[in-house]
Design a protein around this motif. Structure first.
Motif, PDB file in Angstrom:
ATOM      1  N   VAL A 184       0.839  -1.207   0.000  1.00  0.00           N
ATOM      2  CA  VAL A 184       0.000   0.000   0.000  1.00  0.00           C
ATOM      3  C   VAL A 184       0.869   1.251   0.000  1.00  0.00           C
ATOM      4  CG1 VAL A 184      -1.601   1.345   1.416  1.00  0.00           C
ATOM      5  CG2 VAL A 184      -2.026  -1.083   1.032  1.00  0.00           C
ATOM      6  N   ARG A 185       1.995   1.203   0.677  1.00  0.00           N
ATOM      7  CA  ARG A 185       2.911   2.343   0.683  1.00  0.00           C
ATOM      8  C   ARG A 185       3.692   2.436  -0.624  1.00  0.00           C
ATOM      9  NH1 ARG A 185       3.971   0.269   5.933  1.00  0.00           N
ATOM     10  NH2 ARG A 185       5.878  -0.709   5.131  1.00  0.00           N
ATOM     11  N   ALA A 186       4.138   1.282  -1.141  1.00  0.00           N
ATOM     12  CA  ALA A 186       5.072   1.284  -2.264  1.00  0.00           C
ATOM     13  C   ALA A 186       4.412   1.529  -3.614  1.00  0.00           C
ATOM     14  CB  ALA A 186       5.830  -0.045  -2.296  1.00  0.00           C
ATOM     15  N   VAL A 187       3.203   1.013  -3.824  1.00  0.00           N
ATOM     16  CA  VAL A 187       2.586   1.124  -5.150  1.00  0.00           C
ATOM     17  C   VAL A 187       2.369   2.576  -5.571  1.00  0.00           C
ATOM     18  CG1 VAL A 187       0.493   0.651  -6.478  1.00  0.00           C
ATOM     19  CG2 VAL A 187       1.565  -1.177  -5.140  1.00  0.00           C
ATOM     20  N   PRO A 188       1.685   3.413  -4.781  1.00  0.00           N
ATOM     21  CA  PRO A 188       1.508   4.800  -5.230  1.00  0.00           C
ATOM     22  C   PRO A 188       2.821   5.560  -5.347  1.00  0.00           C
ATOM     23  CG  PRO A 188       0.708   4.513  -2.970  1.00  0.00           C
ATOM     24  CD  PRO A 188       0.978   3.158  -3.504  1.00  0.00           C
ATOM     25  N   ALA A 189       3.773   5.267  -4.468  1.00  0.00           N
ATOM     26  CA  ALA A 189       5.063   5.946  -4.547  1.00  0.00           C
ATOM     27  C   ALA A 189       5.770   5.604  -5.851  1.00  0.00           C
ATOM     28  CB  ALA A 189       5.933   5.564  -3.354  1.00  0.00           C
ATOM     29  N   ASN A 190       5.754   4.328  -6.235  1.00  0.00           N
ATOM     30  CA  ASN A 190       6.430   3.930  -7.462  1.00  0.00           C
ATOM     31  C   ASN A 190       5.713   4.430  -8.710  1.00  0.00           C
ATOM     32  OD1 ASN A 190       8.853   1.707  -7.205  1.00  0.00           O
ATOM     33  ND2 ASN A 190       7.554   1.757  -5.385  1.00  0.00           N
ATOM     34  N   VAL A 191       4.397   4.568  -8.635  1.00  0.00           N
ATOM     35  CA  VAL A 191       3.666   5.179  -9.754  1.00  0.00           C
ATOM     36  C   VAL A 191       4.144   6.610  -9.965  1.00  0.00           C
ATOM     37  CG1 VAL A 191       1.412   5.991 -10.532  1.00  0.00           C
ATOM     38  CG2 VAL A 191       1.637   3.700  -9.551  1.00  0.00           C
ATOM     39  N   ARG A 192       4.337   7.326  -8.866  1.00  0.00           N
ATOM     40  CA  ARG A 192       4.833   8.706  -8.974  1.00  0.00           C
ATOM     41  C   ARG A 192       6.248   8.729  -9.544  1.00  0.00           C
ATOM     42  NH1 ARG A 192       2.430   8.912  -3.806  1.00  0.00           N
ATOM     43  NH2 ARG A 192       4.475   8.881  -2.790  1.00  0.00           N
ATOM     44  N   THR A 221       6.112   7.880 -13.373  1.00  0.00           N
ATOM     45  CA  THR A 221       5.471   8.912 -14.193  1.00  0.00           C
ATOM     46  C   THR A 221       6.206  10.242 -14.135  1.00  0.00           C
ATOM     47  OG1 THR A 221       3.970   9.428 -12.353  1.00  0.00           O
ATOM     48  CG2 THR A 221       3.191   7.856 -14.026  1.00  0.00           C
ATOM     49  N   GLY A 222       7.274  10.304 -13.367  1.00  0.00           N
ATOM     50  CA  GLY A 222       8.073  11.528 -13.299  1.00  0.00           C
ATOM     51  C   GLY A 222       7.514  12.591 -12.392  1.00  0.00           C
ATOM     52  N   ARG A 223       6.469  12.274 -11.630  1.00  0.00           N
ATOM     53  CA  ARG A 223       5.902  13.273 -10.722  1.00  0.00           C
ATOM     54  C   ARG A 223       6.713  13.441  -9.451  1.00  0.00           C
ATOM     55  NH1 ARG A 223       0.069  11.756  -9.404  1.00  0.00           N
ATOM     56  NH2 ARG A 223       0.802   9.631  -9.734  1.00  0.00           N
ATOM     57  N   GLU A 224       7.591  12.517  -9.199  1.00  0.00           N
ATOM     58  CA  GLU A 224       8.422  12.596  -8.008  1.00  0.00           C
ATOM     59  C   GLU A 224       9.748  11.908  -8.294  1.00  0.00           C
ATOM     60  OE1 GLU A 224       8.165  10.981  -3.400  1.00  0.00           O
ATOM     61  OE2 GLU A 224       6.317  11.621  -4.415  1.00  0.00           O
ATOM     62  N   THR A 225      10.829  12.413  -7.735  1.00  0.00           N
ATOM     63  CA  THR A 225      12.149  11.832  -7.941  1.00  0.00           C
ATOM     64  C   THR A 225      12.360  10.662  -6.988  1.00  0.00           C
ATOM     65  OG1 THR A 225      13.036  13.991  -8.575  1.00  0.00           O
ATOM     66  CG2 THR A 225      14.627  12.284  -7.956  1.00  0.00           C
ATOM     67  N   LEU A 261      18.326   1.798 -11.511  1.00  0.00           N
ATOM     68  CA  LEU A 261      19.782   1.752 -11.671  1.00  0.00           C
ATOM     69  C   LEU A 261      20.269   2.636 -12.808  1.00  0.00           C
ATOM     70  CD1 LEU A 261      20.565  -2.050 -11.166  1.00  0.00           C
ATOM     71  CD2 LEU A 261      21.683  -0.168  -9.966  1.00  0.00           C
ATOM     72  N   GLY A 262      19.332   3.127 -13.608  1.00  0.00           N
ATOM     73  CA  GLY A 262      19.704   3.949 -14.750  1.00  0.00           C
ATOM     74  C   GLY A 262      20.094   3.137 -15.969  1.00  0.00           C
ATOM     75  N   ALA A 263      19.823   1.831 -15.960  1.00  0.00           N
ATOM     76  CA  ALA A 263      20.210   0.975 -17.076  1.00  0.00           C
ATOM     77  C   ALA A 263      19.251   1.098 -18.252  1.00  0.00           C
ATOM     78  CB  ALA A 263      20.288  -0.480 -16.618  1.00  0.00           C
ATOM     79  N   ILE A 264      17.985   1.477 -17.987  1.00  0.00           N
ATOM     80  CA  ILE A 264      17.015   1.667 -19.061  1.00  0.00           C
ATOM     81  C   ILE A 264      16.248   2.961 -18.813  1.00  0.00           C
ATOM     82  CG2 ILE A 264      16.749  -0.799 -19.520  1.00  0.00           C
ATOM     83  CD1 ILE A 264      14.142  -0.743 -17.920  1.00  0.00           C
ATOM     84  N   PRO A 265      15.772   3.629 -19.870  1.00  0.00           N
ATOM     85  CA  PRO A 265      14.995   4.864 -19.694  1.00  0.00           C
ATOM     86  C   PRO A 265      13.546   4.568 -19.328  1.00  0.00           C
ATOM     87  CG  PRO A 265      15.232   4.381 -22.019  1.00  0.00           C
ATOM     88  CD  PRO A 265      16.043   3.343 -21.289  1.00  0.00           C
ATOM     89  N   ARG A 266      12.804   5.605 -18.969  1.00  0.00           N
ATOM     90  CA  ARG A 266      11.409   5.446 -18.580  1.00  0.00           C
ATOM     91  C   ARG A 266      10.574   4.849 -19.719  1.00  0.00           C
ATOM     92  NH1 ARG A 266      10.194  10.507 -17.173  1.00  0.00           N
ATOM     93  NH2 ARG A 266      10.879  10.158 -15.037  1.00  0.00           N
ATOM     94  N   GLY A 267      10.861   5.237 -20.934  1.00  0.00           N
ATOM     95  CA  GLY A 267      10.112   4.712 -22.072  1.00  0.00           C
ATOM     96  C   GLY A 267      10.280   3.216 -22.239  1.00  0.00           C
ATOM     97  N   ALA A 268      11.454   2.703 -21.902  1.00  0.00           N
ATOM     98  CA  ALA A 268      11.683   1.264 -22.012  1.00  0.00           C
ATOM     99  C   ALA A 268      10.843   0.501 -21.001  1.00  0.00           C
ATOM    100  CB  ALA A 268      13.160   0.954 -21.808  1.00  0.00           C
ATOM    101  N   VAL A 269      10.610   1.106 -19.830  1.00  0.00           N
ATOM    102  CA  VAL A 269       9.759   0.462 -18.824  1.00  0.00           C
ATOM    103  C   VAL A 269       8.360   0.262 -19.391  1.00  0.00           C
ATOM    104  CG1 VAL A 269       8.693   0.727 -16.558  1.00  0.00           C
ATOM    105  CG2 VAL A 269      11.072   1.379 -16.892  1.00  0.00           C
ATOM    106  N   ALA A 270       7.826   1.310 -20.015  1.00  0.00           N
ATOM    107  CA  ALA A 270       6.493   1.206 -20.604  1.00  0.00           C
ATOM    108  C   ALA A 270       6.463   0.184 -21.735  1.00  0.00           C
ATOM    109  CB  ALA A 270       6.055   2.582 -21.125  1.00  0.00           C
ATOM    110  N   ALA A 271       7.533   0.132 -22.545  1.00  0.00           N
ATOM    111  CA  ALA A 271       7.584  -0.819 -23.649  1.00  0.00           C
ATOM    112  C   ALA A 271       7.642  -2.258 -23.137  1.00  0.00           C
ATOM    113  CB  ALA A 271       8.795  -0.523 -24.528  1.00  0.00           C
ATOM    114  N   ILE A 272       8.420  -2.489 -22.088  1.00  0.00           N
ATOM    115  CA  ILE A 272       8.521  -3.833 -21.510  1.00  0.00           C
ATOM    116  C   ILE A 272       7.162  -4.275 -20.972  1.00  0.00           C
ATOM    117  CG2 ILE A 272       9.480  -5.142 -19.565  1.00  0.00           C
ATOM    118  CD1 ILE A 272      12.081  -3.506 -19.974  1.00  0.00           C
TER     119      ILE A 272
END
Length: 512
Positions: free
Chosen positions: A429-437, A440-444, A477-488
């Protein structure tokens, strides 16, 4: 009992699709790391075998003098089977690292390859459960439903992502049971020999799998008393299983100086000989390990086996013997909860046989009722599994242990607040909304610093904020960009939907 469907190309094709569907879901939701002590120990044995030609551990990894061998070195108390199974995946991971591709520590990629191999084992359990359900019921549609329930509504899902050796022991024992059933129904001596070989592999993975020798041997001898070759089938089964037993005893004698000591007889942790009443109560009803709670379908499966007994008592008794034998054995352990376990880890091995009981119930339902029952049972079971899938429970349990006042053993067993289900759900419950942010780039996201050295054991702790998915780890880790996450994610979801649609069509055709 009908066996024709198991020989049809259609049934074989469905088994392959079920394997692929389960494997893709498990691979998509896998963590790709080994964060439990048991998994690290079996990995260390694999590494020692490949790099140094020994089964001795690199050190006292368990911090337990009971694992000191007769030569003064430390050895794993776990079966050698899991470490041997890891070998090709370790070699593949090492080859990638040697090719110059490195993430994290030198063993990060080999460990990821070994961890991902568990998804194949989990998928094999799903396909094997389908096969056994068809053998028992003769109904492809009911067998599909049972396999899907097992895949996503029981502890098979979270444990297809851990590095524990229960799934491999489960898969090899299931193969032994399938071959034994085939041997009786078809009169095949070769299948009986294969059953013994698979049981040997299961014994070499987890020592207590030897308990299954009695019900399998009894089935080969007594299920068809008129068969002229039944003594021959029993003999070849016994011979093959005995080879595994001899290897097990030789390994024990070499490591610990006693052919019957796998490294556990001097270890007080398992708590052999504890109250069986307390153990049964815990494995059935405790919030920490209840099989009824963490794999709800087992209730329906037990009732289904009882229904089967009305017209096929031999098969029903045989199916029931595996859950009963292992439940009683694990109930005699003082640590029936086991360490860093999500639910009843020990009882993963009994789930396929209870899932077959569920198939017996499903085959008696009208098509509409069957669909509704499957949706309800899989849905409830999946909700229970999600906390164990979404977050890394090994890290969650470590956080709980760092409390100002850590939970006692009794609290971990019987207090809802300390149960893996509640702790995992709260963490999710704590991790899911945080990771969505974060995604999506809404939070670092929190910064991730590379390991200080090759032995930095705190490196993985930096990812405690992440959901336990390998592709998220790569992103952080910086091994893939955000777009690659969506593609995977899109590629995996597309594959899952495509296979699910084919399975749905096959199940509908099977109803006709």
């Amino acid at each position: 009992m009908p066996s024709a469907p198991t020989r049809s190309p259609r049934a074989r094709a469905i088994a392959v699709r079920l394997f692929l569907l389960a494997w893709i879901v498990y691979a998509f939701t896998a963590g790709g790391s080994l964060t439990t002590t048991d998994a690290s120990v079996t990995f260390d044995v694999t590494e020692q075998l490949i790099e140094h030609g020994t089964v001795a551990l690199s050190g006292n990894l368990l911090g337990n003098e009971a694992e000191r061998g007769s030569d003064g070195r430390y050895y794993s108390p776990f079966g050698i089977g899991q470490s041997l199974f890891n070998v090709p995946f370790y070699l593949a991971g090492r080859a990638v690292t040697q090719a110059g591709f490195r993430i994290g520590k030198p063993d990060t990629i080999p460990k990821a390859a070994v961890a991902m191999s568990q998804t194949l084992v989990g998928a094999a359990i799903v396909a094997g459960t389908f096969w056994l359900a068809v053998l028992v019921t003769g109904r492809i549609d009911a067998a599909i439903g049972a396999a899907l329930t097992l895949a996503f509504g029981t502890l098979v899902w979270p444990y297809a992502r851990f590095g524990f050796n229960q799934p491999l022991a489960c898969a090899t024992l299931l193969a032994a049971v399938i071959q034994a059933h085939t041997a009786v129904r078809t009169g095949s001596v070769r299948a009986a020999a294969a059953s013994g070989a698979w049981l040997a592999a299961s014994l070499l993975t987890r020592h207590e799998m030897a308990l299954a020798a009695a019900p399998i041997g009894a089935w080969l001898l007594l299920a068809d008393r008129k068969a002229p070759a039944r003594f021959q089938r029993l003999a070849v089964f016994t011979a093959a299983a005995a080879c595994g037993l001899a290897a097990w005893m030789a390994l024990n004698a070499w490591r610990f100086g006693n052919p019957f000591d796998p490294g556990l007889l001097r270890d007080p942790v398992p708590g052999f000989g504890s109250s069986i009443v307390s153990g049964l109560a815990g494995l059935l009803f405790s919030p920490g390990a209840s099989i009824l709670l963490y794999s709800p379908v087992v209730v329906l499966g037990a009732i289904g086996i009882a229904k089967l007994a009305r017209h096929d008592s031999a098969t029903a008794l045989w199916l029931a013997s595996f859950p009963i034998a292992f439940l009683l054995f694990y109930a005699t352990l003082g640590n029936w909860l086991a360490g860093r376990s999500y639910g009843s880890r020990y009882l993963v091995v009994v789930l396929p046989y209870l899932a077959v009981g569920w198939a017996v119930w499903l085959e008696r339902m009208p098509a509409v009722a069957r669909a509704g029952a499957l949706i309800a049972v899989i849905g409830v079971g999946a909700v229970v599994q999600l906390p164990g899938v979404v977050v890394d429970y090994a890290k969650v349990s470590e956080d709980a242990a760092r409390r100002a006042t850590p939970f006692t053993t009794e609290e971990r067993q019987w207090d809802w607040r300390a149960s893996s289900l509640v702790l995992g759900a709260r963490a999710a419950v704590r991790a899911v909304p945080a990771n969505v942010r974060y995604l999506t780039g809404r939070e670092t996201p929190p910064p991730v610093v590379g390991p200080r050295d090759d032995e930095d054991r705190s490196f993985s702790r930096q990812f405690a904020f992440s959901l336990d998915f390998w592709w998220m780890y790569l992103y952080y880790l910086g091994a893939i960009p955000r777009g690659a996450v969506a593609a995977i994610a899109a590629a995996f979801l597309a594959a899952i939907l495509a296979i699910a649609r084919r399975l749905r069509a096959e199940a509908r055709r099977a109803e006709l």
